[in-house]
Design an enzyme around this catalytic site. Structure first.
Site, PDB file in Angstrom:
ATOM      1  CG  HIS A 211      -1.986  -1.049   1.178  1.00 16.08           C
ATOM      2  ND1 HIS A 211      -1.705  -2.393   1.245  1.00 16.08           N
ATOM      3  CD2 HIS A 211      -3.347  -0.955   1.078  1.00 16.08           C
ATOM      4  CE1 HIS A 211      -2.826  -3.093   1.197  1.00 16.08           C
ATOM      5  NE2 HIS A 211      -3.839  -2.241   1.093  1.00 16.08           N
ATOM      6  CG  HIS A 253       2.895  -3.442   6.243  1.00 16.52           C
ATOM      7  ND1 HIS A 253       3.505  -4.384   5.448  1.00 16.52           N
ATOM      8  CD2 HIS A 253       1.663  -3.237   5.708  1.00 16.52           C
ATOM      9  CE1 HIS A 253       2.695  -4.729   4.468  1.00 16.52           C
ATOM     10  NE2 HIS A 253       1.564  -4.050   4.610  1.00 16.52           N
TER      11      HIS A 253
END
Length: 289
Positions: A211, A253
């Site tokens: 992303h 993440h």
């Protein structure tokens, strides 16, 4: 009497300590009187093993005395060289290893502190849906679908050229991120399972953040090829930053994964600029489609 003397002589002949190589071990020093045989027998008996034990320890002592300091040092070096590499690294770590371990520990600790929306029971668990929605704006599936819709409705050659190159950049981003994640296979700071859209774009592992790379690439692409006002440019950069931050907040993440994603997104933009398709090439591809 003669029989006992013959047995004592035979015993002395069979004694291994009377051999030539062992005579130097029990010879008296120069300038000192030779001890009596009774004392020598007493010390041998006090040793607790008799001639058999002395015979076993004699060769070892002789070899130890015959070896010089250089030979002993070479043997110690050969033994240290036979140690496994992992043990040597643990006993004497390098500066790079210490620095890397420290940075990794800081990354994990900071990522866990920022993961305030990792679950509904987290500190900001009520805002998890909103944070996930911000991250969804940087997903590959909506961007590819939106680009295809705009490409179909576009009627200008310049618009079709820009949209075709944007589509190329989006597919390149998916391929690069999926390949790097397959190689590293790094897990996120929290045990958060990927969603259905993540499996479609093969965005399963943590490094690099897909992303974040997509948001950085799209942001740079729009800043270069679209005429935008200054407030819109600021909002576009802020959107890319919030997309990366949202991935850390939901626990998918690490901080370094997002930072690496921004770097790879910029590099992908530079690569698309080098491979930029002209208007004629885009029209040929559109006609084939």
């Amino acid at each position: 009497m003669p029989a006992s003397q013959s047995r004592s002589r035979a015993r002395d002949r069979n004694n291994v300590l009377n051999r030539a190589e062992f005579l130097s071990l029990h010879q008296p020093l120069k300038g000192t009187p030779e001890p009596k045989s009774g004392g020598r027998r007493a010390t041998s008996q006090a040793g607790g093993g008799g001639p058999a034990q002395a015979a076993g320890e004699g060769p070892k002592e002789a070899r130890r005395q015959s070896q010089g300091p250089q030979q002993q040092q070479s043997q110690s070096q050969s033994q240290s060289a036979q140690l496994p590499e992992e043990d040597c690294m643990q006993l004497n770590p390098s500066f790079q290893g210490i620095a890397f371990s420290s940075l990794l520990a800081i990354d994990i600790s900071l990522s866990k502190r920022l993961g305030v929306c990792a679950s509904n029971a987290s500190a900001w668990g009520n805002a998890r849906s909103m944070i996930s929605l911000i991250g969804l704006t940087g997903h590959g599936v909506p961007w590819i679908g939106g680009t295809l819709v705009c490409l179909v409705k576009s009627s200008t050659l310049a618009g079709q050229e820009v949209l075709m190159n944007l589509l190329l950049a989006l597919f390149l981003d998916i391929i690069v991120v999926a390949g790097l994640q397959k190689l590293t296979k790094r897990k996120g700071p929290y045990d958060v399972s990927p969603g259905l859209l993540d499996y479609l774009t093969m965005d399963i592992y943590a490094f690099p953040a897909g992303h974040a790379s997509r948001a950085a690439m799209v942001c740079k692409f729009f800043l270069n090829h679209l005429v935008l006002a200054v407030p819109l440019r600021i909002l576009l950069v802020l959107w890319a930053f919030l997309v990366g931050l949202s991935r850390v907040m939901v626990g998918r993440h690490h901080v370094t994964d997002v930072f690496s994603g921004f770097v790879f997104g910029y590099l992908q933009f530079r690569l698309v600029e080098l491979l930029w398709m002209s208007s004629n090439t885009c029209q040929m591809l559109i006609s084939m489609w």
